[in-house]
Scaffold this motif. Structure first.
Motif, PDB file in Angstrom:
ATOM      1  N   VAL A  24      -4.204  28.686  69.514  1.00  0.00           N
ATOM      2  CA  VAL A  24      -4.231  27.700  68.428  1.00  0.00           C
ATOM      3  C   VAL A  24      -5.542  27.849  67.664  1.00  0.00           C
ATOM      4  N   ARG A  25      -5.429  27.981  66.362  1.00  0.00           N
ATOM      5  CA  ARG A  25      -6.610  28.115  65.502  1.00  0.00           C
ATOM      6  C   ARG A  25      -7.058  26.731  65.044  1.00  0.00           C
ATOM      7  N   LEU A  26      -8.325  26.406  65.299  1.00  0.00           N
ATOM      8  CA  LEU A  26      -8.873  25.123  64.898  1.00  0.00           C
ATOM      9  C   LEU A  26      -9.951  25.343  63.841  1.00  0.00           C
ATOM     10  N   GLU A  27      -9.850  24.600  62.730  1.00  0.00           N
ATOM     11  CA  GLU A  27     -10.771  24.739  61.616  1.00  0.00           C
ATOM     12  C   GLU A  27     -11.440  23.401  61.333  1.00  0.00           C
ATOM     13  N   GLN A  28     -12.756  23.441  61.091  1.00  0.00           N
ATOM     14  CA  GLN A  28     -13.468  22.244  60.662  1.00  0.00           C
ATOM     15  C   GLN A  28     -13.446  22.186  59.141  1.00  0.00           C
ATOM     16  N   PRO A  75     -16.454  17.965  64.451  1.00  0.00           N
ATOM     17  CA  PRO A  75     -16.584  19.026  65.457  1.00  0.00           C
ATOM     18  C   PRO A  75     -16.399  18.521  66.883  1.00  0.00           C
ATOM     19  N   ALA A  76     -16.756  17.267  67.155  1.00  0.00           N
ATOM     20  CA  ALA A  76     -16.587  16.737  68.515  1.00  0.00           C
ATOM     21  C   ALA A  76     -15.113  16.596  68.859  1.00  0.00           C
ATOM     22  N   ALA A  77     -14.323  16.129  67.906  1.00  0.00           N
ATOM     23  CA  ALA A  77     -12.885  16.014  68.139  1.00  0.00           C
ATOM     24  C   ALA A  77     -12.256  17.391  68.340  1.00  0.00           C
ATOM     25  N   LEU A  78     -12.690  18.353  67.540  1.00  0.00           N
ATOM     26  CA  LEU A  78     -12.150  19.706  67.686  1.00  0.00           C
ATOM     27  C   LEU A  78     -12.536  20.310  69.039  1.00  0.00           C
ATOM     28  N   ALA A  79     -13.732  19.998  69.515  1.00  0.00           N
ATOM     29  CA  ALA A  79     -14.132  20.487  70.836  1.00  0.00           C
ATOM     30  C   ALA A  79     -13.237  19.898  71.922  1.00  0.00           C
ATOM     31  N   ARG A  80     -12.898  18.620  71.799  1.00  0.00           N
ATOM     32  CA  ARG A  80     -11.977  18.000  72.750  1.00  0.00           C
ATOM     33  C   ARG A  80     -10.592  18.652  72.653  1.00  0.00           C
ATOM     34  N   GLY A 116      -4.981  23.822  63.304  1.00  0.00           N
ATOM     35  CA  GLY A 116      -5.379  22.428  63.207  1.00  0.00           C
ATOM     36  C   GLY A 116      -6.640  22.294  62.387  1.00  0.00           C
ATOM     37  N   LEU A 117      -6.699  21.258  61.546  1.00  0.00           N
ATOM     38  CA  LEU A 117      -7.858  21.019  60.678  1.00  0.00           C
ATOM     39  C   LEU A 117      -8.374  19.611  60.888  1.00  0.00           C
ATOM     40  N   ASP A 118      -9.694  19.465  61.029  1.00  0.00           N
ATOM     41  CA  ASP A 118     -10.323  18.155  61.133  1.00  0.00           C
ATOM     42  C   ASP A 118     -11.798  18.304  60.760  1.00  0.00           C
ATOM     43  N   PRO A 119     -12.400  17.270  60.181  1.00  0.00           N
ATOM     44  CA  PRO A 119     -13.822  17.385  59.827  1.00  0.00           C
ATOM     45  C   PRO A 119     -14.771  17.207  61.000  1.00  0.00           C
TER      46      PRO A 119
END
Length: 248
Positions: free
Chosen positions: A99-103, A85-90, A80-83
């Motif tokens: 699941v790999r999450l990338e900022q 960091p707060a959304a990625l933390a959620r 998952g990619l999103d700019p």
């Protein structure tokens, strides 16, 4: 019209899914209220990754689509990619540890060429500045393997900032005001790409379906099409699919 609330990361601005004062869980509440869940499930069903396939979602936000994909395809490798960091933390609180999450931003994907089998985008495309969209789709094509497919669901509209997007944004802000009156929680909401905050108009821009199909074709995809249209609480959701030519 008032300017949308902006956020930035790495010197680049983006339009957050939630106002800065609102906690991230309200995005998930609003998603349920607006009935986004069925569109997430249809998107995952449409993508149908191969066994053990690799799936990327751009603009993954708080991870709702990835959560559906993880339940339905537990053998898939998910990114998952999103700019934001707060959304990625959620998202991390809701997703399997695998699941790999990338900022980052969708026009500069932190992935090698020919790396994934599917790319997903849910209710994100209208947040991209119009002049960024061709570059984003070229990046999507770059990271897709031969024969891979991109799957997009987005609000359909005219070539202007739409009533749908304004109404959805107003609903998000209303929920954040309710929360602020109850406590002082903070969060930034998930957002989508832009450049320096003075370079672009980041207000949501709805597009006719034919324009999205044209952009997909111009980015080098084949068989770009509208899979279906469905009525939504604020208008019409269009689902798109396009393919990278198979090797050989």
């Amino acid at each position: 019209m008032t300017e949308p609330e902006r956020a930035s990361t790495g010197g680049r601005a983006y339009l957050p899914g939630m106002p800065a004062e609102a906690p991230q869980f309200l995005y998930d509440v609003m998603s349920r209220v607006l009935g986004a869940g069925p569109s997430h499930r249809r998107l995952v069903a449409q993508a149908a990754p191969p066994p053990g396939g690799r799936v990327l979602e751009i603009g993954c936000g708080t991870g709702n689509v990835l959560a559906v994909m993880a339940r339905r395809h537990p053998d898939a490798e998910l990114v998952g990619l999103d700019p934001d960091p707060a959304a990625l933390a959620r998202a991390r609180t809701k997703l399997p540890a695998t699941v790999r999450l990338e900022q980052g931003f969708a026009d500069a994907l932190p992935l090698p060429d020919d790396h994934v089998d599917r790319v997903l985008s849910s209710l994100m495309f209208h947040h991209l500045p119009a002049d960024d969209r061709p570059g984003v789709l070229r990046e999507v094509r770059r990271v897709l393997r031969p024969g891979g497919t991109v799957h997009i669901v987005d609000m359909e509209g005219e070539r202007s900032t739409g009533v749908v997007a304004r109404a959805a944004g107003a609903a998000m802000h209303a929920l954040s005001r309710v929360q602020r009156n109850g406590d002082q929680g903070h969060g930034h909401g998930h957002g989508h790409g832009g450049h320096d905050e003075h370079d672009h108009d980041l207000r949501p821009q709805l597009s006719p379906a034919a324009d999205v199909v044209t952009l997909l074709t111009e980015a080098g995809f084949v068989d770009a099409e509208v899979v279906e249209r469905r009525r939504w609480v604020f208008g019409t959701l269009a689902s798109y699919r396009a393919r990278v030519t198979a090797a050989g």
